[in-house]
Design a protein around this motif. Structure first.
Motif, PDB file in Angstrom:
ATOM      1  N   GLU A   1       4.759  78.462   0.715  1.00  0.00           N
ATOM      2  CA  GLU A   1       5.265  77.124   0.377  1.00  0.00           C
ATOM      3  C   GLU A   1       6.509  76.867   1.231  1.00  0.00           C
ATOM      4  N   THR A   2       6.245  76.462   2.460  1.00  0.00           N
ATOM      5  CA  THR A   2       7.299  76.262   3.446  1.00  0.00           C
ATOM      6  C   THR A   2       7.725  74.805   3.505  1.00  0.00           C
ATOM      7  N   GLY A   3       8.713  74.541   4.330  1.00  0.00           N
ATOM      8  CA  GLY A   3       9.120  73.159   4.530  1.00  0.00           C
ATOM      9  C   GLY A   3       7.995  72.311   5.083  1.00  0.00           C
TER      10      GLY A   3
ATOM     11  N   SER B   1       5.462  71.812   1.890  1.00  0.00           N
ATOM     12  CA  SER B   1       5.952  71.214   0.642  1.00  0.00           C
ATOM     13  C   SER B   1       6.778  69.951   0.856  1.00  0.00           C
TER      14      SER B   1
ATOM     15  N   GLU C   1       5.474  78.682   9.974  1.00  0.00           N
ATOM     16  CA  GLU C   1       6.802  78.197   9.581  1.00  0.00           C
ATOM     17  C   GLU C   1       7.823  79.314   9.669  1.00  0.00           C
TER      18      GLU C   1
ATOM     19  N   SER D   1      13.542  77.464  -1.303  1.00  0.00           N
ATOM     20  CA  SER D   1      13.799  76.054  -1.024  1.00  0.00           C
ATOM     21  C   SER D   1      13.007  75.635   0.207  1.00  0.00           C
ATOM     22  N   ALA D   2      12.465  74.440   0.162  1.00  0.00           N
ATOM     23  CA  ALA D   2      11.725  73.896   1.298  1.00  0.00           C
ATOM     24  C   ALA D   2      12.371  72.576   1.711  1.00  0.00           C
TER      25      ALA D   2
ATOM     26  N   VAL E   1      11.242  81.331   8.327  1.00  0.00           N
ATOM     27  CA  VAL E   1      11.882  81.678   7.064  1.00  0.00           C
ATOM     28  C   VAL E   1      13.175  82.412   7.373  1.00  0.00           C
TER      29      VAL E   1
ATOM     30  N   THR F   1      11.907  71.445  10.049  1.00  0.00           N
ATOM     31  CA  THR F   1      11.572  72.073   8.776  1.00  0.00           C
ATOM     32  C   THR F   1      12.599  73.145   8.442  1.00  0.00           C
TER      33      THR F   1
ATOM     34  N   TYR G   1      10.923  81.892  -0.132  1.00  0.00           N
ATOM     35  CA  TYR G   1      10.398  80.531  -0.323  1.00  0.00           C
ATOM     36  C   TYR G   1      11.078  79.826  -1.507  1.00  0.00           C
TER      37      TYR G   1
ATOM     38  N   THR H   1      12.971  76.620   5.559  1.00  0.00           N
ATOM     39  CA  THR H   1      12.491  77.403   4.417  1.00  0.00           C
ATOM     40  C   THR H   1      13.419  78.587   4.233  1.00  0.00           C
TER      41      THR H   1
END
Length: 800
Positions: A693-695, A698, A796, A665-666, A798, A657, A663, A659
C-alpha cells in the motif's frame, strides 16, 4: 387632629414613593447609551465566488441596515406590533388602554396578558432592561422609551428592533430568520412570508410553522388583513397572500453548502487568532479562498479513495445484529445510536440506508424506504466481498443505484487528507481533513504530522542542484553503508533491492532511488540540506541526519503541499492562506491576505496604457532554473516513474509519491501549471496500511480522481520555462542548465585511442566511485537487475 394624621400619612406615603422611585431609577440607563449600540451579529463566511459556507456566532443574527429592509417587511411588523409607531412619542396611550381592557378578558379566561408595549418600549426592554414582569420594570420601560425617542430617529429605532428581536428557529433578527425559515435573504421574501415573520414576536413557539401550522397561518392572515386595512397592501394582494401555504425549511441551516466543514472549522480557528472572540459578535464579512466546485470534488475524491482502499482490505463484518422481529426498525436505530461516532453512517453519504439481512445470500429489508418496496437484494459482487460472513439479523449500510441494485458499504477505518493550493498566490482552494467531518473533527490536513517518506526527495535534489550539481551530474546507485562513531551501521536500501549503477539526477528522482538520494545528501552535507529544506518550507525543523533525506522528519499535508508550489512558480515560497479578506459591518477592510503595495498607478483611471506591474507573491528561496529542473524531473516521475497512473490526465503534470517504513503513510503531491495538490492516506493510530500500500497505489488514485474533475473543460497549459536557462540534451532528455554550468563539448586529443574509459573520465562533472569523506561502500552485486517489461511495473520507494 384627623387632618394632621391624614397629612402625615400623605407625607409618609410621598416620602416612601420618593424613596422607591430613587431606588428604582438610581441605575436607570441613559437613553444616549443606545446611540452607538449595535446588537451582536454573526460573522458570515463566504467562498471565493460568494457562496455562504458558514457562520460564527453566539447569537445567530445578520444585521440589515434600515435602507435595505423591504418597506413591506417593516410595515408587516408595524401592523402586528405598533401601527401608530411613526405617530407616537414612545408610549401609545390609546394602545395601552386597549391592552388593559383586553387583559380583563384574558385574565378571566386564563390567557397570557398583553403588555401593550410599543416598538420603542420593546427596544428599551430588549436592549437596556431585563425580561422580568414587574411594575418597576414597566415604569423604567416607559421612561426609557421617551428618552430613546429623543436620542434616536424613528428609523433607527425600527432598525434596532427588526435586527434584535428573537423570532425562534435560532433566529435573532429578520435577516437570520428569513434565511433559517425560508432559505432566502430579506429582499427575496414573498408578502406571505413577510407577514409570517411579523407574527412571531408574539410567541415563536406559539406560532411554530409545523407544530402549530394552522394557528401560524391564522395569525399571518390577520396581519395581512391589517396591512390591507391601512392601505399598505391592496386587498387583492392580501387575499392572494392568504391563499399561500406556509412552507419552511425542515431545520435552521448554517449554510446550504456543507462540503467545507473541515475548511470552515480551520477558518474559525485562524480568524479567532486574528480577532479573538469578536468574530462571534462583530458581524464581520469574511471572504475565504475556497473554490466550492473544487472543494466538492476534493471531498468526493477523498471519500471514494478511502472507501476503495478499505474495500481492498476486506469486509470487517456487520455493525450490529438483532432479531428480525416486529418493530426491528426501532431496534436498528437504537443499535446505531449506541455505535461509536466514528462507525456510524457519515452525514456526507445521505444515500446510505440501514438494512437488515434476511438471508446470507444478500436478501435485505430496509429500515426506511423512499419507494414502495422495503425489500431488496445486495449485488453479487458485494456478497462475494463479505466472503460468506453475512448472516440473518446483520445490520448493514446499503445504497440503491439508478438500476435498483443495492450496494453494500462499511465505514472505512483508514483516514486521510487532501489539500489544493494555487501555487502563484498561496490561496487554499480546497481542503478536506478526513473521511467525514461528521464522524471526526480532527483535521489531518493541518493537525496530523507524519513522515512524508520519499515525497521529501525533490527538496534534497533541489539543494544539490543549487550547490555544485547539474542535470549532467552522475551519482552511483549502489549499496552503501554508513558507520557511526559507536560502531553502529546504517544501510539505506532501494525498495526493489536492485541497483542500476551510475545514474543522472533525473533518473534518481524519477525512480526514487534511496541509495542515490542519501549519497547526494551526504556529498552536499546534511547540515546544508537540512537548512535548505526548512528554508523551502517543507518542514519546520530538520536534524542533520542522513535518514532525514529519505523523509523521516514529520510535516503536515498542508505544509508540504504549499512547499511544492516553488517548483511551479519559479522558486518562490508562498504563504498558504484560507482567509483572503475581512470587512467590518460598515464595509471597511480590516484584514487582507495580500500585503503587496500597489504603486500610485493602481489608483488612476484606465487610460489605455500598460497596467502597473506588481511583484509576485512569495519570497524567493530557490533559483528559478533549479525550480524548473525539479519540475521537469517530477514530470518525468509521471511519464516514466512511480506515478505513471497520472498520465490519464492527458496534460502536463508532475508529482512525487511517498511511502514510509512498514507502509504506515502513503503520499502523493502533484501539480499542474495552476494547481498543487497533496494527498495523504494513513491510519490515525499510525499502524501499517498493509503490504504494497504505497503512495502510488493508495494516494495517487485520489489525486487523479480530483484532478480529472478540477481540469474538466479547462485548456491544456504548459509549465513556464525560465528565460535565461540554457537547454541541452542529456541522455535523450532536454535539461535546463544555469548559464555557465551546461556541459562543454570535449575536444578530441590527437592520437587518442577510442575505447572504454573509466566513469570518472567520461562523466567529468559527476559523482562516482568513493568520495573522500565517505566510508567504504559495499560492492555492487554481480547479478544484474532484470529489465522491466512495462513502465507501470516500476516499484514504489519506501523509507528505510
Amino acid at each position: 387632629m384627623a387632618g394632621v394624621v391624614m397629612m402625615t400619612a400623605v407625607a409618609i406615603a410621598g416620602f416612601a414613593i420618593a424613596i422607591y422611585a430613587a431606588w428604582l431609577f438610581h441605575d436607570l440607563p441613559d437613553g444616549n447609551e443606545i446611540v452607538d449600540y449595535r446588537p451582536p451579529t454573526s460573522t458570515r463566511v463566504f467562498a471565493w465566488d460568494g457562496t455562504l459556507i458558514g457562520e460564527f456566532a453566539k447569537e445567530r443574527r445578520v444585521f440589515i441596515p434600515y435602507n435595505r429592509i423591504p418597506d413591506r417587511l417593516g410595515k408587516a411588523f408595524l401592523a402586528a406590533e405598533d401601527r401608530n409607531f411613526f405617530n407616537h412619542s414612545g408610549v401609545d396611550v390609546g394602545g395601552l388602554s386597549r391592552a388593559m381592557m383586553k387583559n380583563v378578558v384574558n385574565f378571566v379566561q386564563g390567557r397570557r396578558l398583553e403588555g401593550g408595549s410599543t416598538i420603542t418600549q420593546q427596544v428599551a426592554k430588549n436592549v437596556l432592561l431585563t425580561n422580568e414582569r414587574t411594575l418597576g420594570r414597566k415604569l423604567k420601560e416607559f421612561i426609557l422609551a421617551r428618552r430613546l425617542e429623543t436620542s434616536l430617529s424613528k428609523e433607527q429605532i425600527l432598525e434596532l428592533y427588526l435586527n434584535d428581536i428573537y423570532l425562534g428557529y435560532r433566529s435573532n433578527g429578520i435577516g437570520t430568520a428569513a434565511y433559517n425559515y425560508f432559505g432566502k435573504s430579506v429582499d427575496q421574501l414573498t408578502l406571505a412570508e413577510m407577514a409570517y415573520l411579523a407574527a412571531l414576536p408574539k410567541g415563536p413557539n406559539q406560532y411554530h410553522p409545523t407544530r402549530y401550522k394552522e394557528r401560524a397561518i391564522e395569525r399571518r392572515n390577520w396581519i395581512l388583513g391589517e396591512m390591507a386595512k391601512v392601505g399598505w397592501v391592496t386587498p387583492a394582494e392580501a387575499e392572494a397572500a392568504m391563499k399561500e401555504d406556509l412552507v419552511v425549511q425542515a431545520a435552521p441551516q448554517r449554510a446550504k453548502y456543507r462540503d467545507a466543514d473541515f475548511f470552515v472549522a480551520e477558518v474559525e480557528s485562524r480568524a479567532k487568532n486574528l480577532f479573538g472572540d469578536d468574530i462571534y459578535s462583530s458581524g464581520y464579512y469574511l471572504k475565504t479562498t475556497l473554490d466550492p466546485k473544487l472543494q466538492t470534488a476534493a471531498r468526493i475524491a477523498l471519500m471514494d479513495g478511502l472507501e476503495l482502499y478499505d474495500r481492498r482490505h476486506g469486509w470487517r463484518g456487520a455493525w450490529g445484529n438483532i432479531p428480525l422481529t416486529e418493530g426491528w426498525q426501532d431496534d436498528a436505530v437504537q443499535a446505531e445510536n449506541h455505535l461509536p461516532e466514528r462507525k456510524r453512517a457519515p452525514f456526507e453519504r445521505p444515500d446510505w440506508q440501514i438494512a437488515i439481512v434476511e438471508r446470507a445470500s444478500g436478501a435485505i429489508r430496509l429500515a426506511e424506504s423512499t419507494t414502495n418496496e422495503n425489500r431488496g437484494q445486495i449485488r453479487g459482487a458485494d456478497v462475494a466481498w463479505t466472503a460468506g460472513n453475512l448472516k440473518a439479523g446483520d445490520l448493514v449500510y446499503v445504497s440503491r443505484d439508478a438500476t435498483g441494485t443495492y450496494h453494500l458499504h462499511q465505514v472505512p477505518a483508514v483516514n486521510g487528507a487532501l489539500v489544493a493550493v494555487d501555487p502563484w498566490t498561496g490561496r487554499v482552494v480546497a481542503m478536506v481533513g478526513g473521511y467525514s467531518y461528521s464522524l471526526s473533527k480532527f483535521n489531518r490536513a493541518t493537525q496530523a504530522k507524519r513522515q512524508p517518506g520519499s515525497a521529501i526527495k525533490p527538496f534534497i535534489y533541489a539543494t544539490a542542484l543549487e550547490a555544485d550539481f547539474t542535470p549532467a551530474s552522475i551519482v552511483m546507485d549502489s549499496p552503501i553503508t554508513f558507520r557511526g562513531a559507536n560502531g553502529e551501521s546504517w544501510s539505506p536500501k532501494n525498495y526493489s533491492r536492485t541497483y542500476y549503477g551510475p545514474q543522472t539526477l533525473r533518473k534518481g528522482l524519477e525512480l526514487s532511488r534511496n541509495a542515490m538520494t542519501v549519497r547526494l545528501a551526504d556529498k552536499v552535507g546534511m547540515k546544508t540540506v537540512a537548512a535548505k529544506v526548512v528554508q523551502y518550507g517543507a518542514v519546520d525543523k530538520m536534524e542533520p541526519y542522513l535518514s532525514n533525506a529519505l523523509g523521516s522528519t514529520e510535516t503536515t499535508p498542508y505544509q508540504l503541499t504549499a512547499a511544492y508550489s516553488a517548483f511551479v512558480n519559479g522558486g518562490r515560497r508562498i504563504k498558504p492562506h484560507l482567509i483572503e479578506m475581512v470587512q467590518d459591518y460598515q464595509g471597511k477592510v480590516i484584514y487582507r491576505a495580500d500585503q503587496r503595495n500597489c504603486p500610485n498607478a493602481c489608483k488612476r483611471a484606465f487610460d489605455g496604457t500598460e497596467s502597473p506591474r506588481l511583484t509576485p507573491d512569495g519570497q524567493p528561496v530557490m533559483d528559478p532554473i533549479v525550480a524548473y529542473q525539479i519540475n521537469s524531473y517530477l514530470q518525468g516521475v509521471v511519464q516514466r516513474g512511480t506515478a505513471v497512473k497520472a498520465q490519464v490526465l492527458g496534460r502536463p503534470v508532475g508529482g512525487k509519491t511517498g511511502t514510509t517504513n512498514e507502509y504506515r503513510s502513503a503520499w502523493f503531491v502533484g501539480f499542474t501549471p495552476d494547481l498543487v495538490v497533496g494527498v495523504f492516506v494513513g491510519y490515525d493510530d499510525n499502524r501499517s496500511l498493509g503490504d504494497s500500500e504505497t503512495g502510488g497505489s493508495s494516494a495517487l488514485p485520489i489525486f487523479v480522481d480530483f484532478m480529472m474533475s478540477a481540469n474538466k473543460n479547462k485548456p491544456v497549459k504548459e509549465f513556464r520555462k525560465p528565460k535565461d536557462a540554457v537547454f541541452v540534451s542529456i541522455r535523450g532528455h532536454e535539461e535546463a542548465f544555469r548559464p555557465g554550468t551546461e556541459p562543454k563539448p570535449v575536444e578530441r586529443v590527437p592520437g587518442e585511442v577510442d575505447g572504454p574509459k573509466p566513469y570518472n573520465e567520461v562523466w567529468r562533472d559527476g559523482l562516482t566511485g568513493q568520495p573522500a569523506d565517505e566510508v567504504p561502500v559495499q560492492k555492487q552485486p554481480t547479478e544484474q537487475p532484470k529489465k522491466k517489461k512495462y513502465v507501470d511495473e516500476i516499484e514504489e520507494e519506501v523509507l528505510y
